[in-house]
Design a protein around this motif. Sequence first.
Motif, PDB file in Angstrom:
ATOM      1  N   THR A 183       0.836  -1.198   0.000  1.00 42.02           N
ATOM      2  CA  THR A 183       0.000   0.000   0.000  1.00 42.02           C
ATOM      3  C   THR A 183       0.874   1.252   0.000  1.00 42.02           C
ATOM      4  O   THR A 183       2.036   1.211   0.419  1.00 42.02           O
ATOM      5  N   ASP A 184       0.305   2.352  -0.470  1.00 40.86           N
ATOM      6  CA  ASP A 184       1.028   3.623  -0.412  1.00 40.86           C
ATOM      7  C   ASP A 184       0.517   4.513   0.722  1.00 40.86           C
ATOM      8  O   ASP A 184       0.955   5.643   0.885  1.00 40.86           O
ATOM      9  N   LYS A 185      -0.436   3.992   1.511  1.00 42.14           N
ATOM     10  CA  LYS A 185      -0.994   4.719   2.640  1.00 42.14           C
ATOM     11  C   LYS A 185      -1.443   3.696   3.687  1.00 42.14           C
ATOM     12  O   LYS A 185      -1.882   2.602   3.326  1.00 42.14           O
ATOM     13  N   LYS A 186      -1.307   4.030   4.945  1.00 45.11           N
ATOM     14  CA  LYS A 186      -1.716   3.095   5.996  1.00 45.11           C
ATOM     15  C   LYS A 186      -3.164   2.651   5.777  1.00 45.11           C
ATOM     16  O   LYS A 186      -4.046   3.488   5.551  1.00 45.11           O
ATOM     17  N   THR A 187      -3.386   1.349   5.831  1.00 46.27           N
ATOM     18  CA  THR A 187      -4.720   0.816   5.548  1.00 46.27           C
ATOM     19  C   THR A 187      -4.916  -0.494   6.310  1.00 46.27           C
ATOM     20  O   THR A 187      -4.065  -0.887   7.122  1.00 46.27           O
ATOM     21  N   LEU A 188      -6.015  -1.164   6.046  1.00 44.71           N
ATOM     22  CA  LEU A 188      -6.307  -2.460   6.657  1.00 44.71           C
ATOM     23  C   LEU A 188      -6.298  -3.535   5.577  1.00 44.71           C
ATOM     24  O   LEU A 188      -6.814  -3.324   4.482  1.00 44.71           O
ATOM     25  N   VAL A 189      -5.734  -4.703   5.890  1.00 43.34           N
ATOM     26  CA  VAL A 189      -5.741  -5.835   4.963  1.00 43.34           C
ATOM     27  C   VAL A 189      -5.899  -7.129   5.765  1.00 43.34           C
ATOM     28  O   VAL A 189      -5.190  -7.341   6.754  1.00 43.34           O
ATOM     29  N   ASN A 190      -6.822  -7.966   5.337  1.00 40.58           N
ATOM     30  CA  ASN A 190      -7.022  -9.286   5.947  1.00 40.58           C
ATOM     31  C   ASN A 190      -7.731 -10.141   4.902  1.00 40.58           C
ATOM     32  O   ASN A 190      -8.946 -10.048   4.731  1.00 40.58           O
ATOM     33  N   LEU A 191      -6.973 -10.953   4.176  1.00 40.28           N
ATOM     34  CA  LEU A 191      -7.520 -11.691   3.041  1.00 40.28           C
ATOM     35  C   LEU A 191      -7.766 -13.158   3.390  1.00 40.28           C
ATOM     36  O   LEU A 191      -7.083 -13.739   4.226  1.00 40.28           O
ATOM     37  N   THR A 192      -8.739 -13.753   2.716  1.00 37.47           N
ATOM     38  CA  THR A 192      -9.000 -15.181   2.870  1.00 37.47           C
ATOM     39  C   THR A 192      -9.686 -15.712   1.623  1.00 37.47           C
ATOM     40  O   THR A 192     -10.125 -14.940   0.773  1.00 37.47           O
ATOM     41  N   ASN A 193      -9.740 -17.041   1.541  1.00 39.73           N
ATOM     42  CA  ASN A 193     -10.547 -17.690   0.506  1.00 39.73           C
ATOM     43  C   ASN A 193     -11.774 -18.289   1.161  1.00 39.73           C
ATOM     44  O   ASN A 193     -11.685 -18.894   2.239  1.00 39.73           O
ATOM     45  N   HIS A 194     -12.915 -18.138   0.495  1.00 38.17           N
ATOM     46  CA  HIS A 194     -14.210 -18.489   1.091  1.00 38.17           C
ATOM     47  C   HIS A 194     -14.812 -19.734   0.431  1.00 38.17           C
ATOM     48  O   HIS A 194     -16.017 -19.796   0.199  1.00 38.17           O
ATOM     49  N   SER A 195     -13.978 -20.728   0.143  1.00 42.27           N
ATOM     50  CA  SER A 195     -14.511 -21.970  -0.439  1.00 42.27           C
ATOM     51  C   SER A 195     -15.357 -22.733   0.573  1.00 42.27           C
ATOM     52  O   SER A 195     -15.052 -22.769   1.764  1.00 42.27           O
ATOM     53  N   TYR A 196     -16.428 -23.346   0.063  1.00 46.09           N
ATOM     54  CA  TYR A 196     -17.290 -24.226   0.853  1.00 46.09           C
ATOM     55  C   TYR A 196     -16.929 -25.662   0.481  1.00 46.09           C
ATOM     56  O   TYR A 196     -17.183 -26.108  -0.633  1.00 46.09           O
ATOM     57  N   PHE A 197     -16.369 -26.405   1.423  1.00 49.10           N
ATOM     58  CA  PHE A 197     -15.943 -27.773   1.149  1.00 49.10           C
ATOM     59  C   PHE A 197     -17.049 -28.769   1.497  1.00 49.10           C
ATOM     60  O   PHE A 197     -17.768 -28.607   2.487  1.00 49.10           O
ATOM     61  N   ASN A 198     -17.155 -29.799   0.666  1.00 49.12           N
ATOM     62  CA  ASN A 198     -18.034 -30.931   0.946  1.00 49.12           C
ATOM     63  C   ASN A 198     -17.336 -32.165   0.389  1.00 49.12           C
ATOM     64  O   ASN A 198     -17.329 -32.397  -0.824  1.00 49.12           O
ATOM     65  N   LEU A 199     -16.732 -32.947   1.283  1.00 52.19           N
ATOM     66  CA  LEU A 199     -15.881 -34.057   0.868  1.00 52.19           C
ATOM     67  C   LEU A 199     -16.658 -35.287   0.439  1.00 52.19           C
ATOM     68  O   LEU A 199     -16.054 -36.269  -0.009  1.00 52.19           O
ATOM     69  N   SER A 200     -17.999 -35.259   0.543  1.00 50.27           N
ATOM     70  CA  SER A 200     -18.794 -36.403   0.069  1.00 50.27           C
ATOM     71  C   SER A 200     -18.665 -36.553  -1.439  1.00 50.27           C
ATOM     72  O   SER A 200     -18.783 -37.654  -1.975  1.00 50.27           O
ATOM     73  N   GLY A 201     -18.404 -35.430  -2.135  1.00 51.67           N
ATOM     74  CA  GLY A 201     -18.268 -35.440  -3.592  1.00 51.67           C
ATOM     75  C   GLY A 201     -19.585 -35.190  -4.278  1.00 51.67           C
ATOM     76  O   GLY A 201     -20.568 -35.896  -4.055  1.00 51.67           O
ATOM     77  N   ASN A 202     -19.608 -34.145  -5.127  1.00 52.76           N
ATOM     78  CA  ASN A 202     -20.811 -33.785  -5.902  1.00 52.76           C
ATOM     79  C   ASN A 202     -22.031 -33.589  -5.009  1.00 52.76           C
ATOM     80  O   ASN A 202     -23.172 -33.881  -5.413  1.00 52.76           O
TER      81      ASN A 202
END
Length: 349
Positions: free
Chosen positions: A168-187
């Motif tokens: 960043t070029d200025k003080k800011t907030l950052v907190n990233l994530t991935n929002h995948s929904y897992f279901n291991l049963s398959g399909n």
Amino acid sequence: MKIENHQFGRYDEMDVIEYTLSNDSGMTVSCLNFGCVITKILVPDRNGIVENVVLGFETFADYPKSSPYFGAVCGRVAGRIKGASFELDGKEYVLRQNEAPNHLHGGVKGFDSVIWNVEEVEGENAVGLKFSYLSLDGEEGYPGNLEITVTYLLTNDNELKVAYEAKTDKKTLVNLTNHSYFNLSGNIKRDCSEHVLQLDSGRFLELAPDLMPTGEMVETANTPFDFTKGRKLKDGMESTYPQNVLVGKGYDHPLVFSKEGDNRIVLSEEESGRVLEITTDQPCVVLYTSNMLEGEFEISGVKARKYLGVCLETQGLPDAIHHSNFPSVILNPEDVYLARTTYRFLTKN
């Protein structure tokens, strides 16, 4: 190993491209330049049957219309910010209220719903994509021009390595994530209630009725939030424990890791034999059992309903800017935001 792509739709007068990464073991990961959305992860069960283990849509139009952040990168700040405002160096910044009166997952048009630039990358026994985006000063109310890159790398060990970087070029907030929904049963053959989760977390964040962290960290011992020895997700769905009931009978809570550095999460489903091992350098994981996944839409032919997937959002603590006892999510111009999470898929007999 290879990378393929095709046009998946149009958004903001730009092409939406779906990329598919394939390794030599038969695993594939498909994702979009829209929101870095992971649309499919195809992996085998214990009998070698390859199926999709994340929730996603077959057509692009459903993403901007109905998606509850399926597979997307959320930011600038994942989770909620109370009152959709914060103060930095004596100046107040007012954010977009997309969950009034609060701010959620980066706002009305967060990183989940913009078109990213994409560069194909190759490593040793790996192929991947490097997504980049410039979030302009003032976007959704945040200060600073923020340069972000997100890299997805698929290895021959059935690992999906995700790396985040921001300046960043200025003080800011950052907190990233991935929002995948897992279901291991398959399909989506079954819901995720029988999935077993194991991780080393001795505390979780208590939530207020508006789902904002109160600032209190509750000991997990003798509660449905103790996953140290493994626990079925249905324990929280069926529990009368007030924090489970509050979020719609299930989980929607940040679990704080017991130690700093790399931490391990294991999700498994007995019937399919699939196991997901996650390692991360982040301080917490937000566990969400899709308690609010309801609506008049279908997910790959299955009607939306509660508990169809489980999110394991590795990240900094939500609303950290309002709690001095939480690790900071402030990014200074002289620093670089770095975060790493790896998803490895296995099977057990």
